[in-house]
Design an enzyme around this catalytic site. Structure first.
Site, mmCIF file in Angstrom:
data_model
loop_
_atom_site.group_PDB
_atom_site.id
_atom_site.type_symbol
_atom_site.label_atom_id
_atom_site.label_comp_id
_atom_site.label_asym_id
_atom_site.label_seq_id
_atom_site.Cartn_x
_atom_site.Cartn_y
_atom_site.Cartn_z
ATOM 1 C CG PHE A 81 46.586 39.729 55.262
ATOM 2 C CD1 PHE A 81 47.110 39.200 56.429
ATOM 3 C CD2 PHE A 81 46.866 39.098 54.053
ATOM 4 C CE1 PHE A 81 47.894 38.050 56.402
ATOM 5 C CE2 PHE A 81 47.651 37.956 54.026
ATOM 6 C CZ PHE A 81 48.163 37.427 55.191
ATOM 7 C CB SER A 125 47.038 41.917 43.557
ATOM 8 O OG SER A 125 46.259 41.436 42.480
ATOM 9 C CE1 TYR A 149 43.455 44.254 43.538
ATOM 10 C CE2 TYR A 149 42.984 45.152 45.704
ATOM 11 C CZ TYR A 149 43.544 44.173 44.913
ATOM 12 O OH TYR A 149 44.211 43.115 45.491
ATOM 13 C CE LYS A 153 46.271 45.143 47.415
ATOM 14 N NZ LYS A 153 46.546 44.959 48.853
ATOM 15 C CG ASP A 292 37.468 39.108 32.999
ATOM 16 O OD1 ASP A 292 37.944 39.595 34.039
ATOM 17 O OD2 ASP A 292 36.498 38.358 32.982
HETATM 18 C C1 WQD Z 1 38.716 34.234 37.056
HETATM 19 C C2 WQD Z 1 38.216 33.779 35.696
HETATM 20 C C3 WQD Z 1 36.735 35.334 34.647
HETATM 21 C C4 WQD Z 1 33.503 34.863 37.586
HETATM 22 C C5 WQD Z 1 40.448 38.875 40.435
HETATM 23 C C6 WQD Z 1 41.046 40.231 40.614
HETATM 24 C C7 WQD Z 1 42.450 40.098 41.126
HETATM 25 C C8 WQD Z 1 42.483 39.250 42.368
HETATM 26 C C9 WQD Z 1 41.817 37.898 42.126
HETATM 27 C C10 WQD Z 1 42.603 40.687 44.300
HETATM 28 C C11 WQD Z 1 38.190 34.896 34.663
HETATM 29 C C12 WQD Z 1 36.011 34.023 34.966
HETATM 30 C C13 WQD Z 1 34.705 34.761 36.909
HETATM 31 C C14 WQD Z 1 32.313 34.385 36.985
HETATM 32 C C15 WQD Z 1 33.573 33.699 35.064
HETATM 33 N N1 WQD Z 1 41.855 39.928 43.437
HETATM 34 N N2 WQD Z 1 34.735 34.185 35.671
HETATM 35 N N3 WQD Z 1 32.402 33.820 35.734
HETATM 36 O O1 WQD Z 1 39.448 38.361 37.582
HETATM 37 O O2 WQD Z 1 41.350 36.643 37.512
HETATM 38 O O3 WQD Z 1 41.168 38.177 39.455
HETATM 39 O O4 WQD Z 1 40.492 38.156 41.652
HETATM 40 O O5 WQD Z 1 43.803 40.786 44.345
HETATM 41 O O6 WQD Z 1 42.918 41.386 41.422
HETATM 42 O O7 WQD Z 1 41.094 40.846 39.340
HETATM 43 O O8 WQD Z 1 39.498 36.379 39.195
HETATM 44 O O9 WQD Z 1 37.807 34.736 39.877
HETATM 45 O O10 WQD Z 1 37.028 37.022 39.065
HETATM 46 O O11 WQD Z 1 37.955 35.391 37.423
HETATM 47 O O12 WQD Z 1 33.621 33.176 33.936
HETATM 48 O O13 WQD Z 1 31.180 34.466 37.546
HETATM 49 O O14 WQD Z 1 36.884 33.321 35.819
HETATM 50 O O15 WQD Z 1 36.329 35.825 33.359
HETATM 51 O O16 WQD Z 1 38.533 34.339 33.399
HETATM 52 P P1 WQD Z 1 40.353 37.403 38.300
HETATM 53 P P2 WQD Z 1 37.990 35.891 38.949
#
Ligand code: WQD
Length: 334
Positions: A81, A125, A149, A153, A292
């Site tokens: 991890f 991931s 990042y 991976k 995103d």
């Molecule tokens: C989820 C949704 C945002 C925050 C990331 C990494 C990925 C993995 C998991 C490591 C999206 C929306 C988010 C906020 C919002 N990490 N959002 N307001 O981006 O899918 O994945 O974390 O492995 O590699 O990319 O996760 O939780 O950041 O976003 O609206 O304050 O929530 O736009 O649609 P994400 P997230």
């Protein structure tokens, strides 16, 4: 009883995997530099499991510290991890991410090879799939990196794919891990302002943050907000147990998605969390976040076919467990 080394085992997913492995009858050694884990995690794990927790403080960038672990312990398999995981931070610090995530893996593989340990589960991931309209995403989808990042991976997976048949490798591609252990004694514990949705919502629910910004409501999704495949961290931990078991029992490698196959929008999560904490959570619609994508969901069938893995917990379970953890933390901190 097989002995498993967890690098980064004091972290969010590592600590939940620790408990799942102990419950499954494994002996476990945690190796962690505590750069992204609170120092009291091992004692919490001991309180939950009732057993002494074997922790070695060390860094995967330190070859001597790694070699010492394999000298001191007869390790049968490793779950790796220990890595940096913030997409945004990786854009600011690409070299640090490549050094830690790729260099750390290479150090670990050298130490394992030197000790004749050739069973490894690799924390990967869904970000390796890049921005794609293919949803749900199958494991044979091409890999493309959209951040340093994600590059680390993909590079890690490609390094592991070069190893010969003496090795058995489990590559686990996580979608969106959320939630906390049923004991509410461990969970996601970000030290700064969270980038991810659920830990951010959790801090709005506890009053630590004022308002959630919903990044865009103009995506091509049912309610216009981003859709993701959220998976309970305890289901994810179970996936790691099944993965290391398969490697030890069969000697065959696998690459699988760990997700539910179900998509939930940002507003679905806000609603579910509001029900879990019995609050109308304060949010506003804000502009999209760079990088995103609209939808990211797993095709979950390969993990089921190859490991017998199935996620069982619902979005409501995930939000309830997260709220129990953060509200309990808050209570303890008063
Ligand atoms: C989820 C949704 C945002 C925050 C990331 C990494 C990925 C993995 C998991 C490591 C999206 C929306 C988010 C906020 C919002 N990490 N959002 N307001 O981006 O899918 O994945 O974390 O492995 O590699 O990319 O996760 O939780 O950041 O976003 O609206 O304050 O929530 O736009 O649609 P994400 P997230």
């Amino acid at each position: 009883m097989a002995k498993i080394l967890l690098t980064g085992g004091a972290g969010y997913i590592g600590s939940h995997t620790y408990l799942a492995l102990v419950e499954a009858g494994f002996e476990v050694v945690i190796f962690d530099n505590f750069s992204n884990a609170k120092p009291d995690v091992p004692s919490r794990l001991q309180d939950i499991s009732g057993d002494a927790v074997h922790v070695i403080q060390g860094d995967v960038l330190n070859r001597d510290e790694l070699a010492a672990v394999f000298d001191a312990h007869q390790i049968d398999g490793v779950v790796h991890f220990a890595a940096k995981k913030a997409v945004g931070e990786s854009v600011e610090k690409p070299l640090e991410y490549i050094h830690t995530n790729v260099g750390g893996l290479l150090n670990l593989l050298s130490a394992m090879d030197g000790a004749g340990v050739r069973r490894i589960v690799f924390s990967s991931s869904a970000t390796v799939y890049g921005d794609t309209d293919v949803q749900p995403i199958p494991e044979d989808h091409p890999r493309t990196y959209t951040s340093p990042y994600a590059y680390t991976k993909i590079a890690g997976e490609q390094i592991l794919e070069q190893l010969n048949d003496d090795w058995a490798v489990g590559i686990l591609r996580y979608f969106n891990p959320v939630g906390a252990h049923q004991s509410a004694m461990i969970g996601e514990d970000p030290s700064d302002i969270p980038n991810n949705l659920v830990p951010y919502i959790a801090k709005v629910a506890t009053g630590d943050l004022e308002q959630l910004a919903v990044f865009g409501d103009d995506y091509d999704t049912p309610d216009g907000t981003g859709v993701r495949d959220y998976i309970h961290v305890e289901d994810l931990a179970n996936g790691h147990v099944l993965s290391i078991k398969s490697l030890l029992e069969t000697g065959s490698s696998h690459t699988v998605n760990l997700g539910t196959g179900e998509g939930s929008s940002v507003l679905d999560v806000v609603r579910a969390y509001g029900e879990a904490c019995d609050q109308d959570l304060n949010y506003k619609i804000a502009p999209r976040r760079d990088g995103d994508v609209a939808v990211l969901t797993a095709r979950p069938t390969k993990a089921k076919e190859e490991l017998g893995f199935e996620a069982t917990r619902s979005l409501a379970d995930m939000c309830r467990s997260s709220w129990a953890w953060v509200s309990g933390q808050r209570r303890n901190s008063k």
